[in-house]
Design a protein around this motif. Structure first.
Motif, PDB file in Angstrom:
ATOM      1  N   ASN A 238     -20.524  35.007  15.708  1.00  0.00           N
ATOM      2  CA  ASN A 238     -20.256  36.382  15.335  1.00  0.00           C
ATOM      3  C   ASN A 238     -19.882  37.203  16.557  1.00  0.00           C
ATOM      4  O   ASN A 238     -20.272  36.899  17.674  1.00  0.00           O
ATOM      5  N   TYR A 239     -19.079  38.192  16.305  1.00  0.00           N
ATOM      6  CA  TYR A 239     -18.666  39.162  17.319  1.00  0.00           C
ATOM      7  C   TYR A 239     -19.278  40.479  16.882  1.00  0.00           C
ATOM      8  O   TYR A 239     -18.935  41.009  15.838  1.00  0.00           O
ATOM      9  N   PHE A 240     -20.223  40.987  17.657  1.00  0.00           N
ATOM     10  CA  PHE A 240     -20.995  42.133  17.193  1.00  0.00           C
ATOM     11  C   PHE A 240     -20.845  43.343  18.096  1.00  0.00           C
ATOM     12  O   PHE A 240     -20.463  43.231  19.263  1.00  0.00           O
ATOM     13  N   GLU A 241     -21.158  44.495  17.518  1.00  0.00           N
ATOM     14  CA  GLU A 241     -21.249  45.738  18.271  1.00  0.00           C
ATOM     15  C   GLU A 241     -22.647  46.286  18.068  1.00  0.00           C
ATOM     16  O   GLU A 241     -23.082  46.501  16.938  1.00  0.00           O
ATOM     17  N   LEU A 242     -23.347  46.471  19.165  1.00  0.00           N
ATOM     18  CA  LEU A 242     -24.666  47.081  19.156  1.00  0.00           C
ATOM     19  C   LEU A 242     -24.511  48.438  19.832  1.00  0.00           C
ATOM     20  O   LEU A 242     -24.036  48.515  20.960  1.00  0.00           O
ATOM     21  N   SER A 243     -24.847  49.488  19.120  1.00  0.00           N
ATOM     22  CA  SER A 243     -24.692  50.830  19.693  1.00  0.00           C
ATOM     23  C   SER A 243     -25.973  51.618  19.474  1.00  0.00           C
ATOM     24  O   SER A 243     -26.794  51.267  18.634  1.00  0.00           O
ATOM     25  N   GLY A 244     -26.104  52.666  20.235  1.00  0.00           N
ATOM     26  CA  GLY A 244     -27.298  53.474  20.096  1.00  0.00           C
ATOM     27  C   GLY A 244     -27.177  54.807  20.779  1.00  0.00           C
ATOM     28  O   GLY A 244     -26.216  55.074  21.503  1.00  0.00           O
ATOM     29  N   SER A 245     -28.180  55.621  20.524  1.00  0.00           N
ATOM     30  CA  SER A 245     -28.220  56.939  21.154  1.00  0.00           C
ATOM     31  C   SER A 245     -29.670  57.368  21.324  1.00  0.00           C
ATOM     32  O   SER A 245     -30.552  56.894  20.614  1.00  0.00           O
ATOM     33  N   LEU A 246     -29.894  58.229  22.275  1.00  0.00           N
ATOM     34  CA  LEU A 246     -31.209  58.809  22.527  1.00  0.00           C
ATOM     35  C   LEU A 246     -31.024  60.306  22.713  1.00  0.00           C
ATOM     36  O   LEU A 246     -30.245  60.737  23.565  1.00  0.00           O
ATOM     37  N   THR A 247     -31.709  61.102  21.884  1.00  0.00           N
ATOM     38  CA  THR A 247     -31.646  62.557  21.979  1.00  0.00           C
ATOM     39  C   THR A 247     -32.980  63.058  22.527  1.00  0.00           C
ATOM     40  O   THR A 247     -34.031  62.801  21.946  1.00  0.00           O
ATOM     41  N   ARG A 248     -32.902  63.740  23.655  1.00  0.00           N
ATOM     42  CA  ARG A 248     -34.101  64.268  24.307  1.00  0.00           C
ATOM     43  C   ARG A 248     -34.562  65.552  23.625  1.00  0.00           C
ATOM     44  O   ARG A 248     -33.778  66.466  23.405  1.00  0.00           O
ATOM     45  N   ALA A 249     -35.845  65.621  23.310  1.00  0.00           N
ATOM     46  CA  ALA A 249     -36.406  66.821  22.686  1.00  0.00           C
ATOM     47  C   ALA A 249     -36.413  67.986  23.672  1.00  0.00           C
ATOM     48  O   ALA A 249     -36.175  69.133  23.284  1.00  0.00           O
ATOM     49  N   SER A 250     -36.675  67.708  24.941  1.00  0.00           N
ATOM     50  CA  SER A 250     -36.806  68.772  25.939  1.00  0.00           C
ATOM     51  C   SER A 250     -35.489  69.487  26.216  1.00  0.00           C
ATOM     52  O   SER A 250     -35.447  70.697  26.350  1.00  0.00           O
ATOM     53  N   SER A 251     -34.377  68.751  26.301  1.00  0.00           N
ATOM     54  CA  SER A 251     -33.102  69.359  26.667  1.00  0.00           C
ATOM     55  C   SER A 251     -32.089  69.379  25.528  1.00  0.00           C
ATOM     56  O   SER A 251     -31.089  70.084  25.608  1.00  0.00           O
ATOM     57  N   GLY A 252     -32.300  68.561  24.499  1.00  0.00           N
ATOM     58  CA  GLY A 252     -31.340  68.475  23.399  1.00  0.00           C
ATOM     59  C   GLY A 252     -30.126  67.623  23.730  1.00  0.00           C
ATOM     60  O   GLY A 252     -29.206  67.527  22.926  1.00  0.00           O
ATOM     61  N   THR A 253     -30.097  67.020  24.925  1.00  0.00           N
ATOM     62  CA  THR A 253     -28.964  66.182  25.313  1.00  0.00           C
ATOM     63  C   THR A 253     -29.069  64.806  24.660  1.00  0.00           C
ATOM     64  O   THR A 253     -30.157  64.295  24.421  1.00  0.00           O
ATOM     65  N   THR A 254     -27.913  64.225  24.385  1.00  0.00           N
ATOM     66  CA  THR A 254     -27.844  62.901  23.766  1.00  0.00           C
ATOM     67  C   THR A 254     -27.123  61.933  24.700  1.00  0.00           C
ATOM     68  O   THR A 254     -26.046  62.249  25.210  1.00  0.00           O
ATOM     69  N   THR A 255     -27.727  60.794  24.921  1.00  0.00           N
ATOM     70  CA  THR A 255     -27.117  59.715  25.691  1.00  0.00           C
ATOM     71  C   THR A 255     -26.765  58.611  24.711  1.00  0.00           C
ATOM     72  O   THR A 255     -27.574  58.247  23.871  1.00  0.00           O
ATOM     73  N   SER A 256     -25.538  58.086  24.818  1.00  0.00           N
ATOM     74  CA  SER A 256     -25.093  57.048  23.895  1.00  0.00           C
ATOM     75  C   SER A 256     -24.732  55.773  24.639  1.00  0.00           C
ATOM     76  O   SER A 256     -24.353  55.811  25.807  1.00  0.00           O
ATOM     77  N   PHE A 257     -24.809  54.662  23.924  1.00  0.00           N
ATOM     78  CA  PHE A 257     -24.492  53.353  24.483  1.00  0.00           C
ATOM     79  C   PHE A 257     -23.820  52.525  23.395  1.00  0.00           C
ATOM     80  O   PHE A 257     -24.215  52.590  22.239  1.00  0.00           O
ATOM     81  N   SER A 258     -22.804  51.769  23.778  1.00  0.00           N
ATOM     82  CA  SER A 258     -22.156  50.872  22.832  1.00  0.00           C
ATOM     83  C   SER A 258     -21.522  49.742  23.611  1.00  0.00           C
ATOM     84  O   SER A 258     -20.917  49.967  24.663  1.00  0.00           O
ATOM     85  N   ASP A 259     -21.677  48.544  23.118  1.00  0.00           N
ATOM     86  CA  ASP A 259     -21.044  47.400  23.752  1.00  0.00           C
ATOM     87  C   ASP A 259     -20.823  46.320  22.711  1.00  0.00           C
ATOM     88  O   ASP A 259     -21.444  46.340  21.655  1.00  0.00           O
TER      89      ASP A 259
END
Length: 173
Positions: free
Chosen positions: A91-112
């Protein structure tokens, strides 16, 4: 074929505190060719789900897993109305994700994207010469990369796995 069922993301164990949901609904669509009574080749797409995490710090994370599969399927017709099968594939897969910080409201994303292997077992019940209903259990192993969404950092981890059980229907032309 079309299949629907339950997936479980098998994350590496850690000391993460929070509410982490590693189960979701999985969908699979397949097309293939049956070369004879005992062998088939399937190509397909699977959406294994979205897996949320709510941490004690208030941070929120999400992991998503989708893939394209190529399966070799060995079929053993036990009787006219029961066929057992085993599959092995890539299989050829894509795993992606995000993390949203409660303190700042910023979101960091990852995908590969990467490749891996899978295997499975199943049982099919032919309804007529064209339609069969079945139950499949598939293991997606050695997904080369992954990540932990932990409150203080976005950490890369290795050897994430997924297990999927699905009910489905296959139609042969």
């Amino acid at each position: 074929g079309l299949l629907v069922g339950q997936s479980e993301l098998d994350r590496p164990s850690s000391d993460i505190t929070g509410d982490i949901d590693d189960h979701d609904v999985a969908y699979t669509a397949l097309a293939g060719f049956r070369f004879g009574r005992f062998y088939a080749l399937e190509l397909g797409y699977s959406d294994l789900g979205d897996f949320p995490a709510n941490f004690s710090s208030g941070d929120r994370g999400m992991t998503s897993l989708r893939n394209f599969v190529v399966n070799n399927v060995i079929i053993w017709p036990v009787s006219e109305h029961v066929h057992l099968k085993a599959l092995a594939g890539m299989n050829y897969f894509e795993l992606s994700g995000s993390l949203t910080r409660a303190s700042s409201g910023t979101t960091t994303s990852f995908s590969d994207r990467s490749g891996s292997y899978n295997w499975g077992l199943g049982v099919d019940v032919p309804i007529n010469e064209h339609l069969e209903l079945g139950l499949d259990l598939t293991w997606y192993r050695t997904l080369d990369f992954g990540f932990d969404l932990i409150p203080d950092e976005f950490t890369l981890v290795y050897q994430a796995d997924a297990t999927v059980i699905q009910l489905g229907a296959r139609y042969r032309f």
